[in-house]
Scaffold this motif. Structure first.
Motif, PDB file in Angstrom:
ATOM      1  N   PRO A   1      54.508  32.323  35.476  1.00 57.14           N
ATOM      2  CA  PRO A   1      55.424  32.665  36.581  1.00 57.14           C
ATOM      3  C   PRO A   1      54.707  33.007  37.876  1.00 57.14           C
ATOM      4  CG  PRO A   1      56.079  33.750  34.530  1.00 57.14           C
ATOM      5  CD  PRO A   1      54.751  33.140  34.268  1.00 57.14           C
ATOM      6  N   ARG A   2      53.510  33.591  37.777  1.00 60.08           N
ATOM      7  CA  ARG A   2      52.751  33.915  39.006  1.00 60.08           C
ATOM      8  C   ARG A   2      52.457  32.646  39.801  1.00 60.08           C
ATOM      9  NH1 ARG A   2      47.859  33.194  40.888  1.00 60.08           N
ATOM     10  NH2 ARG A   2      47.192  32.164  38.969  1.00 60.08           N
ATOM     11  N   VAL A   3      52.017  31.609  39.104  1.00 58.58           N
ATOM     12  CA  VAL A   3      51.690  30.344  39.768  1.00 58.58           C
ATOM     13  C   VAL A   3      52.962  29.698  40.315  1.00 58.58           C
ATOM     14  CG1 VAL A   3      50.649  28.061  39.474  1.00 58.58           C
ATOM     15  CG2 VAL A   3      49.674  30.039  38.290  1.00 58.58           C
ATOM     16  N   MET A   4      54.025  29.763  39.530  1.00 56.71           N
ATOM     17  CA  MET A   4      55.310  29.200  39.966  1.00 56.71           C
ATOM     18  C   MET A   4      55.765  29.855  41.266  1.00 56.71           C
ATOM     19  SD  MET A   4      58.032  27.191  39.106  1.00 56.71           S
ATOM     20  CE  MET A   4      58.430  27.106  37.338  1.00 56.71           C
TER      21      MET A   4
ATOM     22  N   GLN B   1      56.557  29.847  47.136  1.00 55.55           N
ATOM     23  CA  GLN B   1      56.350  30.460  48.443  1.00 55.55           C
ATOM     24  C   GLN B   1      55.763  29.450  49.426  1.00 55.55           C
ATOM     25  OE1 GLN B   1      57.351  33.636  49.447  1.00 55.55           O
ATOM     26  NE2 GLN B   1      56.898  32.647  51.417  1.00 55.55           N
ATOM     27  N   GLU B   2      54.808  28.637  48.947  1.00 61.48           N
ATOM     28  CA  GLU B   2      54.249  27.601  49.814  1.00 61.48           C
ATOM     29  C   GLU B   2      55.332  26.616  50.247  1.00 61.48           C
ATOM     30  OE1 GLU B   2      50.241  25.070  49.656  1.00 61.48           O
ATOM     31  OE2 GLU B   2      51.722  24.283  48.247  1.00 61.48           O
TER      32      GLU B   2
ATOM     33  N   TYR C   1      48.466  24.200  47.890  1.00 59.41           N
ATOM     34  CA  TYR C   1      48.527  24.845  46.574  1.00 59.41           C
ATOM     35  C   TYR C   1      49.130  23.899  45.546  1.00 59.41           C
ATOM     36  CZ  TYR C   1      48.772  28.546  43.113  1.00 59.41           C
ATOM     37  OH  TYR C   1      48.584  29.302  41.978  1.00 59.41           O
ATOM     38  N   LEU C   2      50.097  23.089  45.954  1.00 60.69           N
ATOM     39  CA  LEU C   2      50.638  22.072  45.054  1.00 60.69           C
ATOM     40  C   LEU C   2      49.514  21.152  44.584  1.00 60.69           C
ATOM     41  CD1 LEU C   2      52.972  20.411  43.738  1.00 60.69           C
ATOM     42  CD2 LEU C   2      53.109  19.142  45.904  1.00 60.69           C
ATOM     43  N   SER C   3      48.639  20.751  45.488  1.00 60.43           N
ATOM     44  CA  SER C   3      47.510  19.889  45.130  1.00 60.43           C
ATOM     45  C   SER C   3      46.624  20.567  44.095  1.00 60.43           C
ATOM     46  CB  SER C   3      46.695  19.546  46.380  1.00 60.43           C
ATOM     47  OG  SER C   3      45.560  18.778  46.034  1.00 60.43           O
ATOM     48  N   MET C   4      46.384  21.855  44.252  1.00 59.93           N
ATOM     49  CA  MET C   4      45.548  22.582  43.289  1.00 59.93           C
ATOM     50  C   MET C   4      46.232  22.683  41.929  1.00 59.93           C
ATOM     51  SD  MET C   4      43.687  25.634  45.462  1.00 59.93           S
ATOM     52  CE  MET C   4      45.047  26.155  46.497  1.00 59.93           C
ATOM     53  N   VAL C   5      47.550  22.888  41.939  1.00 63.41           N
ATOM     54  CA  VAL C   5      48.308  22.958  40.680  1.00 63.41           C
ATOM     55  C   VAL C   5      48.213  21.630  39.934  1.00 63.41           C
ATOM     56  CG1 VAL C   5      50.656  23.071  39.732  1.00 63.41           C
ATOM     57  CG2 VAL C   5      49.912  24.752  41.416  1.00 63.41           C
ATOM     58  N   ILE C   6      48.380  20.515  40.652  1.00 67.70           N
ATOM     59  CA  ILE C   6      48.315  19.196  40.027  1.00 67.70           C
ATOM     60  C   ILE C   6      46.917  18.935  39.479  1.00 67.70           C
ATOM     61  CG2 ILE C   6      48.571  16.714  40.387  1.00 67.70           C
ATOM     62  CD1 ILE C   6      51.198  18.321  40.502  1.00 67.70           C
ATOM     63  N   LYS C   7      45.892  19.270  40.237  1.00 62.08           N
ATOM     64  CA  LYS C   7      44.511  19.069  39.767  1.00 62.08           C
ATOM     65  C   LYS C   7      44.239  19.867  38.486  1.00 62.08           C
ATOM     66  CE  LYS C   7      42.392  17.977  44.237  1.00 62.08           C
ATOM     67  NZ  LYS C   7      41.475  18.435  45.314  1.00 62.08           N
ATOM     68  N   GLU C   8      44.687  21.115  38.482  1.00 62.46           N
ATOM     69  CA  GLU C   8      44.448  21.948  37.303  1.00 62.46           C
ATOM     70  C   GLU C   8      45.197  21.413  36.089  1.00 62.46           C
ATOM     71  OE1 GLU C   8      42.954  25.675  35.449  1.00 62.46           O
ATOM     72  OE2 GLU C   8      42.313  23.901  36.543  1.00 62.46           O
TER      73      GLU C   8
ATOM     74  N   ILE D   1      44.400  27.945  35.826  1.00 66.71           N
ATOM     75  CA  ILE D   1      44.102  28.716  37.032  1.00 66.71           C
ATOM     76  C   ILE D   1      43.891  27.751  38.199  1.00 66.71           C
ATOM     77  CG2 ILE D   1      42.610  30.472  38.063  1.00 66.71           C
ATOM     78  CD1 ILE D   1      41.711  31.248  35.256  1.00 66.71           C
ATOM     79  N   PRO D   2      44.938  27.415  38.933  1.00 68.03           N
ATOM     80  CA  PRO D   2      44.794  26.479  40.059  1.00 68.03           C
ATOM     81  C   PRO D   2      43.807  26.961  41.116  1.00 68.03           C
ATOM     82  CG  PRO D   2      47.107  26.759  39.483  1.00 68.03           C
ATOM     83  CD  PRO D   2      46.340  27.786  38.708  1.00 68.03           C
TER      84      PRO D   2
END
Length: 521
Positions: free
Chosen positions: A338-341, A346-347, A368-375, A430-431
């Protein structure tokens, strides 16, 4: 002679062949009187070699073996000598330093039936034909211009999905995210390729899904050829039936496109607007030598009806299975974290606002979306083991002798969990590990190569990333998500199934609630 006797004789002859092969191999691994060293690896059994060691999830088993024998490991899989690569540094040697040597593909039974004798792009041997097909796919079918021409299709299909979820969100109903995302990606892909996403005359989706399953099944006959006549897994029968059904559908659709193309042949303006056409129209335009793109003329001579169907099959498979699996895993991790969500939402609030949906032009701004996808692609690669490469000649890599015709497996699942690259928290989502790291996803940074690298990298990487980013951003921006009542985060089943891709073994179920204040869709 009975089937049992035939089988017994086959096993005996195969055992003799195995012994002779290894004796000759031992003699051949010498040059100028000096013995050449194969990479280290576990000792195999007669006939089957190391096949028994692979297990149900080979990417996990091979990672454990690589921890013992090293990132360049030798296995004997039945009759097939195999190298398994499990680190970024080793992958760079095979996919960049010696890319020209390992750019080919081995022949496999599924491709013989479903890719029309390996005449598409994914399973095709390296050479002039493959280079022309690759050029066709990159310049005509998956160019930025062609991708952009289908922006309205993506907008409409995603809008329909959001509307359907909004209706059930009011009553807190459970949504099968795996199923609806699969249907969305299928619809977009079929419209791009075939010009339609359904047909009352046949179940296109069901036929293609069966083909995907068969392509991803581990086929013993590819490693123990003497078993092929016995069809112990029933795969040959299924491949023939599915190939026939798929070909019949292709013939109907292509014929209809040809008729439409001929009907429009007198209208030059319509023909020049070919960049608004689906992939079949684009290829037929090339065959008719009426393409107005910058493609070299030889592409029109490369294409015929048979390899056009093979290219279509390969393209559909690559477009659907990879994007769907990546979106499914990313949404799973966001719901579990949920923290990442909340940080991603927010972004989206900051750059998009809460009064409209995400548009494709927004995506480059969403860091941040890019970091989430990469992770997510690091932890859950769409292809845990890349399609096998095959060596075109004898070569020495990192001091190890790699003979001609050896099969190369790149275990990307292991690369994404290499603690030397990602530290000891490799299993955690961890993005933020990508903050201030300009890691490219197109094969330049070998610690993260979800779409491969070198000559055989995926030509549809840009389209795949577009689908993944757009759908994830849209669903996270439009809705809050929680697990069904009574299910905790720790109880989320994270088991993957193995095939060409590694999708979730069980569907992702979640309950949406509306976030946006706009009634735009």
């Amino acid at each position: 002679m009975s089937i049992f006797n035939i089988a017994a004789i086959s096993v005996i002859l195969s055992g003799l062949w195995w012994c002779i092969y290894h004796l000759l191999a031992s003699l051949n691994h010498r040059k100028n009187g000096r013995k050449l060293q194969l990479p280290p690896g576990p000792r195999g059994l007669p006939i089957i070699g190391n096949l028994h060691m692979l297990g149900n999830l080979p990417h996990r088993t091979l990672e454990k073996l690589a921890n013992k024998y090293g990132p360049i490991m030798y296995l004997q899989l039945g009759y097939v000598p195999t190298i398994v690569v499990s680190s970024p540094q080793a992958a760079k040697l095979f996919l960049k330093t010696h890319d020209n040597v390992f750019a080919s593909r081995p022949r496999v039974q599924a491709a013989e039936y479903l890719a029309y004798g390996s005449s598409g792009i994914g399973f095709t041997e390296y050479g002039p034909y493959w280079r022309n097909v690759r050029k066709l796919v990159s310049i005509e079918l998956l160019s930025n211009r062609t991708i952009e021409s289908f922006a309205e299709v993506r907008r409409q299909e995603v809008g329909l999905l959001v509307n359907s979820i909004k209706e059930v969100a009011v009553s807190n109903q459970v949504v099968d995210l795996t199923e609806i995302v699969a249907a969305l990606i299928e619809n977009i892909s079929y419209i791009m390729v075939f010009g339609r996403c359904k047909d009352d005359r046949f179940d296109l989706k069901d036929i293609v899904r069966k083909a995907f399953v068969l392509i991803g099944v581990f086929n013993l006959a590819d490693y123990l050829p003497f078993l092929k006549p016995f069809d112990l897994q029933g795969l040959t029968r299924q491949l023939k039936a599915t190939s026939k059904a798929l070909d019949e559908v292709m013939e109907v659709i292509i014929t209809e496109h040809e008729e439409e193309q001929h009907a429009q042949s007198g209208n030059d303006h319509q023909i020049q607007q070919h960049h608004h056409k689906d992939f079949i129209h684009l290829m037929l335009s090339l065959i008719m030598k009426k393409s107005f793109s910058t493609t070299h003329e030889e592409l029109s001579h490369t294409l015929n009806r048979t390899n056009m169907k093979a290219i279509i099959t390969d393209t559909v498979a690559a477009m659907i299975d990879t994007s769907h699996s990546a979106i499914d895993w990313t949404l799973t991790e966001l719901i579990r974290h949920p923290r990442v969500m909340k940080k991603l939402q927010q972004e989206l609030n900051d750059f998009v606002g809460i009064h409209r949906m995400v548009e494709e032009r927004d995506l480059p701004k969403l860091n941040y979306l890019s970091m989430v996808i990469k992770e997510s692609l690091r932890l859950h690669p769409v292809a845990p083991i890349f399609l096998p490469h095959e060596s075109l000649e004898d070569v020495v890599v990192n001091g190890y002798y790699i003979p001609k015709k050896v099969r190369i497996f790149i275990n990307y699942w292991a690369i994404g969990r290499d603690p030397k690259v990602w530290s000891d928290n490799v299993e955690e989502f961890i993005p933020e590990r990508f903050v201030d790291k300009n890691i490219d996803l197109h094969g330049q940074d070998f610690e993260l190569i979800p779409f491969g690298a070198g000559r055989r990298s995926c030509p549809g990487a840009n389209l795949g990333l577009m689908h993944i980013q757009l759908v994830v951003a849209q669903l996270v921006h439009c809705f809050d998500w929680k697990l069904p009542e009574g299910m905790s985060i720790d109880e989320t089943d994270m088991t993957e199934a193995f095939g060409l891709t590694a999708p979730r073994a069980k569907h992702l179920l979640a309950v949406p609630s509306n976030r946006l204040r706009s009634n735009m869709y």
